[in-house]
Design a protein around this motif. Structure first.
Motif, mmCIF file in Angstrom:
data_model
loop_
_atom_site.group_PDB
_atom_site.id
_atom_site.type_symbol
_atom_site.label_atom_id
_atom_site.label_comp_id
_atom_site.label_asym_id
_atom_site.label_seq_id
_atom_site.Cartn_x
_atom_site.Cartn_y
_atom_site.Cartn_z
ATOM 1 N N THR A 1 0.816 -1.222 0.000
ATOM 2 C CA THR A 1 0.000 0.000 0.000
ATOM 3 C C THR A 1 0.848 1.270 0.000
ATOM 4 O OG1 THR A 1 -0.129 -0.036 2.429
ATOM 5 C CG2 THR A 1 -1.896 -1.153 1.221
ATOM 6 N N ARG A 2 2.161 1.124 -0.151
ATOM 7 C CA ARG A 2 3.043 2.276 0.015
ATOM 8 C C ARG A 2 2.858 3.340 -1.058
ATOM 9 N NH1 ARG A 2 5.586 -1.535 -2.800
ATOM 10 N NH2 ARG A 2 7.186 -0.988 -4.360
ATOM 11 N N GLU A 3 2.366 2.995 -2.229
ATOM 12 C CA GLU A 3 2.258 3.961 -3.328
ATOM 13 C C GLU A 3 0.839 4.496 -3.522
ATOM 14 O OE1 GLU A 3 3.945 2.345 -6.847
ATOM 15 O OE2 GLU A 3 5.979 2.199 -6.021
ATOM 16 N N ILE A 4 -0.048 4.208 -2.596
ATOM 17 C CA ILE A 4 -1.407 4.747 -2.685
ATOM 18 C C ILE A 4 -1.391 6.166 -2.117
ATOM 19 C CG2 ILE A 4 -3.793 4.480 -1.922
ATOM 20 C CD1 ILE A 4 -3.344 1.489 -1.804
ATOM 21 N N HIS A 5 -1.874 7.115 -2.907
ATOM 22 C CA HIS A 5 -1.771 8.529 -2.530
ATOM 23 C C HIS A 5 -3.139 9.159 -2.270
ATOM 24 C CE1 HIS A 5 2.438 8.262 -3.558
ATOM 25 N NE2 HIS A 5 2.143 7.888 -4.798
ATOM 26 N N GLU A 6 -4.121 8.372 -1.952
ATOM 27 C CA GLU A 6 -5.439 8.887 -1.605
ATOM 28 C C GLU A 6 -5.982 8.072 -0.442
ATOM 29 O OE1 GLU A 6 -8.546 7.993 -4.553
ATOM 30 O OE2 GLU A 6 -6.990 7.006 -5.744
ATOM 31 N N PRO A 7 -7.001 8.567 0.257
ATOM 32 C CA PRO A 7 -7.524 7.831 1.418
ATOM 33 C C PRO A 7 -7.956 6.414 1.041
ATOM 34 C CG PRO A 7 -8.428 10.044 1.339
ATOM 35 C CD PRO A 7 -7.695 9.852 0.045
ATOM 36 N N PHE A 8 -7.621 5.446 1.878
ATOM 37 C CA PHE A 8 -8.005 4.065 1.609
ATOM 38 C C PHE A 8 -8.207 3.325 2.919
ATOM 39 C CE2 PHE A 8 -3.454 3.916 2.190
ATOM 40 C CZ PHE A 8 -3.202 2.705 2.799
ATOM 41 N N ASP A 9 -8.912 2.205 2.832
ATOM 42 C CA ASP A 9 -9.116 1.311 3.964
ATOM 43 C C ASP A 9 -8.439 -0.020 3.678
ATOM 44 O OD1 ASP A 9 -10.535 3.117 5.382
ATOM 45 O OD2 ASP A 9 -12.488 2.126 5.205
ATOM 46 N N ILE A 10 -7.947 -0.644 4.723
ATOM 47 C CA ILE A 10 -7.388 -1.995 4.630
ATOM 48 C C ILE A 10 -8.445 -2.967 5.139
ATOM 49 C CG2 ILE A 10 -5.611 -3.561 5.508
ATOM 50 C CD1 ILE A 10 -3.772 -1.110 5.748
ATOM 51 N N ASP A 11 -8.850 -3.887 4.302
ATOM 52 C CA ASP A 11 -9.824 -4.914 4.690
ATOM 53 C C ASP A 11 -9.088 -6.245 4.834
ATOM 54 O OD1 ASP A 11 -11.471 -2.825 4.154
ATOM 55 O OD2 ASP A 11 -12.863 -3.931 2.883
ATOM 56 N N ILE A 12 -9.250 -6.886 5.979
ATOM 57 C CA ILE A 12 -8.612 -8.181 6.232
ATOM 58 C C ILE A 12 -9.690 -9.261 6.221
ATOM 59 C CG2 ILE A 12 -7.147 -9.540 7.755
ATOM 60 C CD1 ILE A 12 -5.766 -7.081 6.654
ATOM 61 N N MET A 13 -9.605 -10.181 5.257
ATOM 62 C CA MET A 13 -10.551 -11.285 5.165
ATOM 63 C C MET A 13 -9.939 -12.516 5.831
ATOM 64 S SD MET A 13 -13.354 -12.780 4.179
ATOM 65 C CE MET A 13 -14.184 -11.899 2.868
ATOM 66 N N ILE A 14 -10.614 -13.004 6.871
ATOM 67 C CA ILE A 14 -10.186 -14.204 7.574
ATOM 68 C C ILE A 14 -11.142 -15.332 7.201
ATOM 69 C CG2 ILE A 14 -9.714 -15.277 9.800
ATOM 70 C CD1 ILE A 14 -7.823 -12.994 9.061
ATOM 71 N N ILE A 15 -10.620 -16.306 6.482
ATOM 72 C CA ILE A 15 -11.436 -17.458 6.093
ATOM 73 C C ILE A 15 -11.247 -18.600 7.076
ATOM 74 C CG2 ILE A 15 -11.839 -19.158 4.249
ATOM 75 C CD1 ILE A 15 -10.861 -17.012 2.270
ATOM 76 N N ASP A 16 -10.004 -18.833 7.487
ATOM 77 C CA ASP A 16 -9.682 -19.881 8.463
ATOM 78 C C ASP A 16 -9.167 -19.210 9.731
ATOM 79 O OD1 ASP A 16 -8.920 -22.071 9.893
ATOM 80 O OD2 ASP A 16 -7.284 -22.676 8.545
ATOM 81 N N PRO A 17 -9.916 -19.281 10.840
ATOM 82 C CA PRO A 17 -9.465 -18.617 12.082
ATOM 83 C C PRO A 17 -8.082 -19.062 12.544
ATOM 84 C CG PRO A 17 -11.747 -19.339 12.265
ATOM 85 C CD PRO A 17 -11.227 -19.918 10.981
ATOM 86 N N ALA A 18 -7.668 -20.267 12.166
ATOM 87 C CA ALA A 18 -6.357 -20.769 12.591
ATOM 88 C C ALA A 18 -5.210 -19.990 11.950
ATOM 89 C CB ALA A 18 -6.232 -22.251 12.248
ATOM 90 N N SER A 19 -5.507 -19.225 10.897
ATOM 91 C CA SER A 19 -4.450 -18.460 10.221
ATOM 92 C C SER A 19 -4.120 -17.152 10.928
ATOM 93 C CB SER A 19 -4.867 -18.158 8.780
ATOM 94 O OG SER A 19 -6.035 -17.355 8.753
ATOM 95 N N VAL A 20 -4.853 -16.812 12.004
ATOM 96 C CA VAL A 20 -4.615 -15.567 12.750
ATOM 97 C C VAL A 20 -3.548 -15.808 13.806
ATOM 98 C CG1 VAL A 20 -5.648 -13.751 14.155
ATOM 99 C CG2 VAL A 20 -6.994 -14.852 12.336
ATOM 100 N N ASP A 21 -2.345 -15.285 13.565
ATOM 101 C CA ASP A 21 -1.281 -15.430 14.566
ATOM 102 C C ASP A 21 -1.319 -14.233 15.521
ATOM 103 O OD1 ASP A 21 -0.197 -13.300 13.161
ATOM 104 O OD2 ASP A 21 1.269 -14.528 12.092
ATOM 105 N N ALA A 22 -0.370 -14.197 16.446
ATOM 106 C CA ALA A 22 -0.380 -13.149 17.476
ATOM 107 C C ALA A 22 -0.211 -11.762 16.868
ATOM 108 C CB ALA A 22 0.748 -13.427 18.481
#
Length: 567
Positions: free
Chosen positions: A520-541
């Protein structure tokens, strides 16, 4: 006691007195379409379990591509997109057309009809709508094939009822053969879209060859030009058809004038529509900034050359096209049928060449069948062997061969070898019942072929994948232009396009939080980051801490979408 032939002649005499010939043939067209429609409705019924939902398999990415290309035209207007086919949706991380990856293989003709269809119906280009348009193509091609046979017999002044019956045979094959049943519903892009222009060219050229009125011939020429323009906008196959048509007209003397200047003028006018469209397409590619990538795509499809690191798909041609794609489409005897037709046409053309060299008379019917058959079959061979890479990996390239198979195998070649040639050799008109016997033989051949092949249709259809639609609805309800979607569980790229056609949004895979900041380093306008979690086991600390910054969370079953303001 009157003979059967006497009874038939008496009935036909009665009909001819009650109905003028033109009215009879007009009614034959109406009844022909009326006979085709119930069979088409039957085919819609048996295909219904696979209607409206895409699958992961068997080239259904074609329909998904049509869906997303058309959607972008509807959302943003074709002019804004420079009439290009754009792979990625409008989104904050892709602000330019070049960053959205324009498609460079074909002009946009494939989606023009679908786009108009959507505008007229005020509907989005869903899978169901694209499949409906594809089904309409199936019906239209069937009717054109039937009319081609009907008009052929009309020009031969054959019995009108028999002409009607013969016209039903290619219609039945094209409606009930497993290949058209599958591809003319679930797979729609250029290879499917070009079949109707191909069939129309054969029909119009047949009419042109038998037309004596200069005004009517001028109208046919205009229609042919329009169909050719639509065809070249859709698929390069039409260049093969045009090339074979050019050879046909050169051999018959149409392209040769009384002077060199007139000959060059006729050649120039013939090829002008094609060169114009190709020149405009090249200009479009230049404006979109992708003209330099065309060489790679040409090399991929032809196998003539390839860029470093690219795979040469032509090595699969021998083991894929004839023994797999053609067999899948036409059955076990498909390769033998097509190659036998090819051999029969070569023999016929050799005989015509011999007659020309020895100045022997050639019956019009023989000449017309040779011309129509060559124009139907030879472009298919030319395209297949010119684009071996394309033909090797795409099963739908076999679709084109269905047109010559339906026309030649079940009607015109039997009519030539068992009716026309014997009558010419005997020097007299055969018995009226001879053509009836020939029809019964052709009908029996059609019945036996369809009885064997038609039941295979269900095996052509892979299982639908409902998650496309479920996930797509969730994405569209919860993401906007300014959202950039990430997931540790996978990605949604632009190819294969099924997910993207439904979601309207890319999803990028990541494994560390710094990956997100990097992308996202080259985005020069307001934006949101959406995180899609399909498998809860993939969420680390680390990710769990990052998700706590979310200002909202949306859920669909076990899947969760976290929305975080971009930094």
């Amino acid at each position: 006691m009157p003979s059967a032939s006497h009874k038939i002649n008496s009935v036909m005499t009665f009909i001819s007195r009650k109905f003028p010939p033109q009215l009879q043939w007009s009614l034959a067209i109406v009844f022909l379409i009326a006979a085709i429609l119930p069979v088409f409705v039957y085919t819609m019924h048996i295909r219904r379990p696979w209607f409206g939902i895409l699958s992961k398999d068997k080239h259904q990415w074609s329909t998904a591509s049509t869906m997303k290309f058309t959607e972008y035209w509807l959302r943003e207007s074709p002019a804004k997109l420079k009439f290009g086919l754009i792979e990625n949706p409008r989104s904050v991380e892709m602000p330019t057309l070049q960053s959205r990856v324009p498609y460079q293989s074909y002009p946009p003709g494939t989606i023009i009809g679908v786009y108009i269809f959507c505008r007229v119906l005020h509907r989005d280009p869903t899978a169901a709508l694209v499949m409906s348009y594809n089904l309409a193509n199936h019906l239209a091609v069937t009717i054109v094939l039937a009319l081609t046979v009907l008009f052929f017999f009309y020009f031969r002044r054959e019995n009108i009822f028999l002409s009607f019956l013969f016209a039903l045979l290619p219609a039945a094959v094209y409606l009930l053969l497993p290949g058209p049943l599958y591809y003319h519903q679930n797979v729609f892009f250029s290879d499917a879209a070009i079949i109707l222009p191909f069939a129309l060219i054969l029909f119009l050229e047949l009419c042109r060859d038998n037309c004596r009125s200069p005004k009517a011939r001028m109208v046919i020429d205009v229609l042919l030009t329009l169909v050719f323009i639509g065809g070249i906008l859709t698929d390069w196959f039409i260049l093969c058809v045009a090339g074979c048509l050019f050879v046909k007209r050169w051999v018959t003397g149409e392209m040769r004038g009384v002077s060199l200047r007139q000959t060059v003028g006729r050649i120039f006018l013939f090829w002008l529509p094609f060169f114009t469209v190709i020149a405009v397409f090249i200009l479009q590619l230049y404006v979109l900034g992708i003209l330099g990538k065309v060489k790679e795509r040409v090399g991929e499809h032809t196998g003539l050359f390839k860029a470093k690191g690219e795979f040469n798909f032509t090595i699969f041609f021998k083991e894929k096209f004839w023994p797999e794609h053609i067999v899948d489409y036409f059955g076990h005897y498909g390769p033998a049928i097509i190659q036998g037709m090819f051999a029969a046409l070569l023999i016929l053309l050799a005989a015509l060449l011999f007659c020309r060299m020895t100045r022997r008379r050639v019956p019009d019917a023989v000449r017309q069948i040779a011309g129509l058959g060559s124009l139907a079959l030879f472009p298919c061979y030319l395209y297949t062997y010119a684009l071996k890479g394309h033909a090797a990996i795409h099963g739908f390239t076999a679709m084109k061969f269905a047109i010559p198979v339906c026309l030649m195998l079940f009607v015109l070649l039997p009519y030539l070898f068992f009716f026309v040639l014997p009558s010419e050799l005997w020097g007299r008109r055969p018995h009226p019942l001879t053509l009836w016997v020939l029809f019964l033989i052709c009908a029996a051949l059609t019945f036996v072929y369809l009885k064997k092949e038609h039941p295979r249709y269900a095996k052509m259809f892979p299982a639908p994948f409902p998650l496309f639609e479920t996930l797509g609805k969730f994405f569209r309800e919860n993401t906007l232009y300014q959202d950039m979607v990430f997931s540790p569980d996978g990605m949604i790229g632009f190819n294969p396009p099924q997910y993207l056609a439904y979601t309207g949004k890319r999803m990028y895979e990541f494994h560390k939080i710094w990956h997100i900041y990097y992308m996202t380093r080259e985005i020069h306008e307001p934006f949101d980051i959406d995180i899609m979690i399909i498998d809860p086991a993939s969420v680390d600390a680390e990710l769990a801490v990052f998700l706590k910054q979310a200002y909202v969370m949306r859920q669909l079953g076990p899947m969760r979408l976290y929305k975080i303001h971009g930094q």
